[in-house]
Write a protein that holds these residues in place. Sequence first.
Motif, PDB file in Angstrom:
ATOM      1  N   ILE A   8      -1.456   3.301   0.329  1.00 32.93           N
ATOM      2  CA  ILE A   8      -1.595   4.687  -0.099  1.00 32.93           C
ATOM      3  C   ILE A   8      -2.281   5.485   1.003  1.00 32.93           C
ATOM      4  O   ILE A   8      -3.347   5.086   1.495  1.00 32.93           O
ATOM      5  CB  ILE A   8      -2.411   4.789  -1.398  1.00 32.93           C
ATOM      6  N   VAL A  28      -8.895   3.666  -7.035  1.00 29.51           N
ATOM      7  CA  VAL A  28      -7.763   2.877  -6.542  1.00 29.51           C
ATOM      8  C   VAL A  28      -7.954   1.403  -6.857  1.00 29.51           C
ATOM      9  O   VAL A  28      -7.025   0.729  -7.333  1.00 29.51           O
ATOM     10  CB  VAL A  28      -7.570   3.098  -5.029  1.00 29.51           C
ATOM     11  N   ALA A  41      -5.890   1.607   0.376  1.00 30.82           N
ATOM     12  CA  ALA A  41      -5.931   3.065   0.467  1.00 30.82           C
ATOM     13  C   ALA A  41      -6.564   3.433   1.801  1.00 30.82           C
ATOM     14  O   ALA A  41      -7.688   3.031   2.087  1.00 30.82           O
ATOM     15  CB  ALA A  41      -6.716   3.651  -0.693  1.00 30.82           C
ATOM     16  N   TRP A  62      -1.576  10.683  -1.441  1.00 36.88           N
ATOM     17  CA  TRP A  62      -2.540  11.379  -2.299  1.00 36.88           C
ATOM     18  C   TRP A  62      -3.232  12.422  -1.432  1.00 36.88           C
ATOM     19  O   TRP A  62      -3.964  12.074  -0.499  1.00 36.88           O
ATOM     20  CB  TRP A  62      -3.535  10.370  -2.867  1.00 36.88           C
ATOM     21  N   GLU A 210      -9.896  11.139 -10.864  1.00 38.26           N
ATOM     22  CA  GLU A 210     -10.500   9.990 -10.184  1.00 38.26           C
ATOM     23  C   GLU A 210     -11.971   9.807 -10.518  1.00 38.26           C
ATOM     24  O   GLU A 210     -12.528   8.704 -10.374  1.00 38.26           O
ATOM     25  CB  GLU A 210     -10.330  10.116  -8.667  1.00 38.26           C
ATOM     26  N   VAL A 222      -4.013   7.722 -11.427  1.00 36.30           N
ATOM     27  CA  VAL A 222      -4.053   6.790 -10.293  1.00 36.30           C
ATOM     28  C   VAL A 222      -3.286   5.520 -10.640  1.00 36.30           C
ATOM     29  O   VAL A 222      -2.562   4.970  -9.805  1.00 36.30           O
ATOM     30  CB  VAL A 222      -5.502   6.488  -9.881  1.00 36.30           C
ATOM     31  N   ILE A 226       0.098   4.285  -8.484  1.00 39.70           N
ATOM     32  CA  ILE A 226       0.260   2.947  -7.919  1.00 39.70           C
ATOM     33  C   ILE A 226       1.445   2.222  -8.547  1.00 39.70           C
ATOM     34  O   ILE A 226       2.208   1.534  -7.852  1.00 39.70           O
ATOM     35  CB  ILE A 226      -1.037   2.142  -8.091  1.00 39.70           C
TER      36      ILE A 226
END
Length: 231
Positions: A8, A28, A41, A62, A210, A222, A226
């Motif tokens: 990501i 994440v 990430a 993102w 988040e 999130v 994913i």
Amino acid sequence: MMNSQIRIALVGDFRSEVVAHQAIPLAVQLAADSLQLNVSAEWLPTPSVTDACVLEAFDAIWVVPASPYLHDEGAFLAITWARENNIPFLGSCGGFQYATVEYARNVLGWEDAAHAETDTEGRMVILPLVCSLIEKTGDIRIKEGSVIAKAYGQLYTHEGYHCSFGVNPDFVSELEDYPLRITAWDSEGDVRGIELPDHKFFVATLFQSERAALRGELSPLVVELIRAASQ
């Protein structure tokens, strides 16, 4: 087929004091663990995003909070790349604001679409909020059947913010022309979330989902970012 290693790109300019930046790696990891997936990430400072080739190695993008960015065009390039290439995309806070401007410019054809935080002229799609949402929380109403609703499994949530800018109410009806959908609002009816339903996953919210990770909780958005990237 499921990706064994998911990458990501966190497009934004990391600052350790930004609460959302503290939350994002935790969000994440919590989501990856819940899906039993191997996820990395990686921060991409906006000055480094000068060509789409920088983004090609990533399975999801993102665009994170804390705007204005050091290189606005890097943020816009990342959003355009994700939108045009069906790459799973999440934008939160500043990412939401920039995704709205990007859509206005490149889909609606409003070349003069502007953001009041960084621009002094043009069609101001993003304006200062009447009431700042710096370190505030609020109720969110979600549209039934939307991508956001499916992620949350409900039509209501309560989320945190750190922002002073939002969508200009004068342009809401025009912005919502297909394919964009406005699918989340605050208690006053102001826009808080948008999505592209025909995209693999393209969601942007003014709120920062988040932040749930700071309470040890999953961010549904999130998780779905994913999940989409893993396919």
